[in-house]
Design an enzyme around this catalytic site. Structure first.
Site, mmCIF file in Angstrom:
data_model
loop_
_atom_site.group_PDB
_atom_site.id
_atom_site.type_symbol
_atom_site.label_atom_id
_atom_site.label_comp_id
_atom_site.label_asym_id
_atom_site.label_seq_id
_atom_site.Cartn_x
_atom_site.Cartn_y
_atom_site.Cartn_z
ATOM 1 N N LEU A 80 -5.535 3.289 6.994
ATOM 2 C CA LEU A 80 -6.017 2.142 5.982
ATOM 3 C C LEU A 80 -5.526 0.457 5.687
ATOM 4 C CD1 LEU A 80 -6.689 1.792 2.891
ATOM 5 C CD2 LEU A 80 -5.033 1.951 2.340
ATOM 6 N N ALA A 81 -6.913 0.094 7.029
ATOM 7 C CA ALA A 81 -6.589 -1.408 7.213
ATOM 8 C C ALA A 81 -6.050 -2.673 5.903
ATOM 9 C CB ALA A 81 -7.305 -2.029 7.733
ATOM 10 N N HIS A 82 -5.133 -3.145 5.646
ATOM 11 C CA HIS A 82 -5.342 -4.386 5.273
ATOM 12 C C HIS A 82 -4.190 -4.904 4.939
ATOM 13 C CE1 HIS A 82 -1.673 -1.380 4.210
ATOM 14 N NE2 HIS A 82 -0.884 -2.527 3.914
ATOM 15 N N ALA A 83 -4.493 -6.825 4.219
ATOM 16 C CA ALA A 83 -3.495 -7.364 4.241
ATOM 17 C C ALA A 83 -3.398 -7.761 3.139
ATOM 18 C CB ALA A 83 -3.751 -8.540 5.521
ATOM 19 N N VAL A 125 1.140 -0.875 0.141
ATOM 20 C CA VAL A 125 -0.602 -0.103 -0.519
ATOM 21 C C VAL A 125 1.054 0.961 -0.299
ATOM 22 C CG1 VAL A 125 -1.904 1.421 1.669
ATOM 23 C CG2 VAL A 125 -1.979 -0.645 1.009
#
Length: 699
Positions: free
Chosen positions: A610-613, A296
């Site tokens: 911004l939460a993400h994996a 990201v």
């Protein structure tokens, strides 16, 4: 002869073109008069050995014309006089550092004094400089009775230091050359400590397990692996390791590479060493969305960099934004990992890039602090030059004509990005359609392509089609040569018309794939896009990505949520995507695990997270959700805490969410807008504020 005289002598031996007094005076920091005296001494030596003298060519400079046999004879004579007689201080320092860090035997200074044939005071000064250099890496130089010189410092840092010193001392690593003629003194000393045959074995295994194609990073990866191997064989080990090796296709290749290397060389390093080298080799990768935790950050930086360079240079990069972003993002992912790990990649085209693309280079240099804020480390000139190459390629693509009258391939030994740069230059400057950029190992493919001409950055033996050898970056003096080459082969002129916009056709093909039960994966999308490009079918790529308002539904918006900590904030914002089937529960766990392991990297702007994996952690389809927090939550990011608004992104590939990312960048730069959003009490008001910029663009 003195050290300096020998160095000037070697310059003439290796040069096939005239050297000027001014050029030599600048390089050796001495007067023209002194240079003339040195040349007179060299000529006396040449006459005594019945060799041609250095002669002056009017209006050009001085030239030493020798047969190949005479060059070899001179090299032998100089070597017989003991090459250590002629080591200058920089060469001695390079040899000392390699000896202290890579020699299989204890190193004592009195032995080096004798070897170099220098005085104790000269050796003391050499060691003072060695200590000063290594201290910059946090490494001490100790002299221990019966053990000799020992380096004290982190083993990881020592390995990085060796790699860095080698890169700074040697312009290009020529370990694949069969002959040693023309090797610099530094290269010869390097091969004393890391034998050339070991480098060749590593390179062979690289081609067998990772890639058979030429790669601009190949030599760097091979050298770093050789340093790791040498330190391990000295039993200088990393005691424990917290390196995590992602289970991705690329890392499977690297694991196979390391396994095969250990098997071939009959070594069995402990798990901590295996994990270390696989992790470090990952930093040489032009990363993908599924192999880097920083994906990201890489995408945000790429978008910001494109916007910044366009603003500074006034070059409309948005015209080629899609192709530019894809290559730039993949490079940026590897760059972040490299710079964080203090791995420096050598760029052999750095000075040429600076010279011909200075405006872009210096724009990127101004943007560098933004990247350094993420990496917490300095961005080298070499890395800036690599980024410049991506932009330079787009400059040529922007200006190129739409009609081509020659069909050709490019063969390049500097890697894909440089090969594409040459291809775009040929398209821009001449009526040439480059169908493919190939490595030297892919020459058989030329027969299968509908091409008539070959442009190569190296000498080739290929009799079926006309070949022209050119530099990767076309200079003014090369244009006439290319024009003459095209004129000699004018019988191959063709006419291609590609004015039609095929975006609608692109959509129809995608619909057909869906109707037949297929899924539009990243690979299918990219393959289809490449097919359209190869067949001169123009696509408006900006139309192929959804905007934020197209993906974020009312049910994905949560307002004034009460979350006691960052974990609950992630869990809460992910609920709409779980309910819609965009993600699995494993994705939520992966997001939390990543923050636990890597820190609050998901806080990408002031009060914004911004939460993400990674996609393979449990993403089913593209989706995004957002939650405003009734009470701001601390994530642990001193610069941007507390978080007031959190998004959750479920990405399936590297491209379909780029417009969403652009909207988030707008938010990062607009703290006032974030405050307005967090104060909203109803979803309609929230949407109006969030989409106001998108709505302006569509009017």
């Amino acid at each position: 002869m003195k050290d300096r005289t020998i160095q000037i002598f070697k310059r003439f031996i290796r040069s096939d073109y005239c050297l000027t007094l001014d050029e030599l005076s600048e390089d050796f920091q001495i007067s023209n008069r002194t240079i003339r005296n040195e040349i007179n001494e060299i000529n006396v030596f040449l006459i005594s050995h019945k060799m041609p003298e250095i002669r002056t060519i009017r209006n050009k400079g001085m030239l030493l014309t020798l047969e190949q046999t005479e060059k070899k004879q001179l090299d032998t004579i100089i070597d017989e006089k003991n090459e250590f007689d002629y080591l200058n201080r920089e060469e001695r320092i390079f040899d000392l550092i390699l000896a202290f860090s890579l020699s299989e035997h204890p190193i004592f200074l009195y032995q080096k004094e004798s070897e170099y044939q220098i005085s104790k005071s000269t050796m003391d000064e050499d060691m003072r400089r060695v200590r000063s250099i290594l201290l910059e890496y946090g490494i001490e130089v100790l002299s221990i009775p019966k053990q000799g010189i020992v380096l004290k410092g982190s083993e990881r840092t020592i390995r990085t230091m060796i790699y860095d010193v080698v890169n700074q001392s040697i312009d290009s690593l020529r370990f694949l050359d069969e002959k040693d003629a023309g090797l610099s003194v530094s290269e010869k000393h390097l091969f004393r400590y890391i034998p050339k045959n070991v480098l060749k074995k590593i390179d062979y295994i690289y081609h067998q397990t990772i890639s058979s194609k030429e790669d601009i990073y190949r030599n760097q990866l091979v050298m770093f692996t050789a340093i790791w191997l040498s330190r391990y064989l000295r039993q200088e080990l990393i005691v424990n390791s917290d390196w995590e090796v992602w289970d991705t296709d690329q890392n499977k290749l690297r694991t196979s590479f390391v396994d095969q290397l250990c098997q071939t060389l009959a070594v069995r390093p402990p798990t901590s060493e295996i994990n270390y080298i696989i992790f470090m080799l990952e930093t040489f990768n032009t990363g993908s969305i599924s192999s880097s935790v920083e994906w990201v950050q890489a995408q945000l930086l790429s978008i910001q960099l494109i916007q910044y360079v366009e603003q500074i240079t006034q070059i409309p990069f948005s015209k080629k934004e899609e192709s530019l972003h894809e290559g730039l993002y993949r490079h940026m992912a590897g760059l972040i990992s490299r710079v964080k790990s203090e791995i420096q990649i050598l760029n052999p085209l750095k000075e040429t890039v600076k010279r011909y693309y200075g405006n872009i280079y210096f724009a990127i240099e101004k943007f560098a602090p933004t990247i350094e804020a993420i990496t917490k480390k300095h961005l080298s000139d070499d890395e800036i030059a690599f980024l410049t190459i991506h932009f330079s390629t787009s400059v040529s693509a922007i200006n190129q004509e739409l009609k081509y009258i020659y069909k050709a391939v490019v063969v390049c030994n500097h890697g894909t990005a440089t090969g594409r740069l040459l291809a775009e230059h040929l398209k821009e400057l001449f009526n040439i359609d480059v169908l493919a950029v190939l490595s030297t190992g892919e020459l058989d493919l030329i027969k299968k392509l509908d091409v008539d001409l070959i442009f190569s950055t190296l000498s080739l033996t290929y009799f079926e089609k006309p070949i022209l050898v050119v530099d990767p970056i076309i200079k003014i003096e090369s244009r006439k040569k290319i024009q003459e080459f095209l004129e000699r082969n004018r019988q191959f002129k063709r006419l291609v018309n590609n004015d039609n916009d095929s975006t609608e056709l692109f959509y129809k093909v995608l619909d057909l794939i869906k109707e037949s039960g297929g899924t539009i994966s990243s690979n299918i999308y990219q393959t289809l896009e490449n097919t359209f490009d190869q067949n001169h079918l123009k696509i408006n790529k900006r139309e192929l990505q959804p905007m934020l308002k197209d993906v974020l539904k009312k049910s994905d918006i949560l307002l004034l949520e009460k979350c006691p900590d960052w974990k609950s904030a992630i869990q809460r914002v992910a609920r709409p995507l779980l309910k819609e089937g965009c993600i699995k529960e494993s994705y939520v766990k992966a997001m939390i695990a990543s923050v636990n392991e890597f820190g609050p990297y998901i806080v990408i702007g002031k009060h914004l997270a911004l939460a993400h994996a990674r996609p393979e952690d449990g993403v089913n389809k593209l989706g995004i959700s957002v939650a405003t927090l009734a009470e701001p939550v601390v994530f642990g990011n001193e610069a941007n805490d507390p978080v007031k608004i959190i998004f959750c992104l479920a990405a399936v590939d590297s491209f379909s969410h780029l417009n969403i990312m652009k909207s988030l960048i707008e938010l990062i730069n607009d703290e006032t807008k974030i405050t307005r959003l967090t104060n909203c009490t109803n979803i309609t008001e929230f949407e109006t504020i969030l989409y106001e910029d998108e709505l302006k663009e569509t009017k």
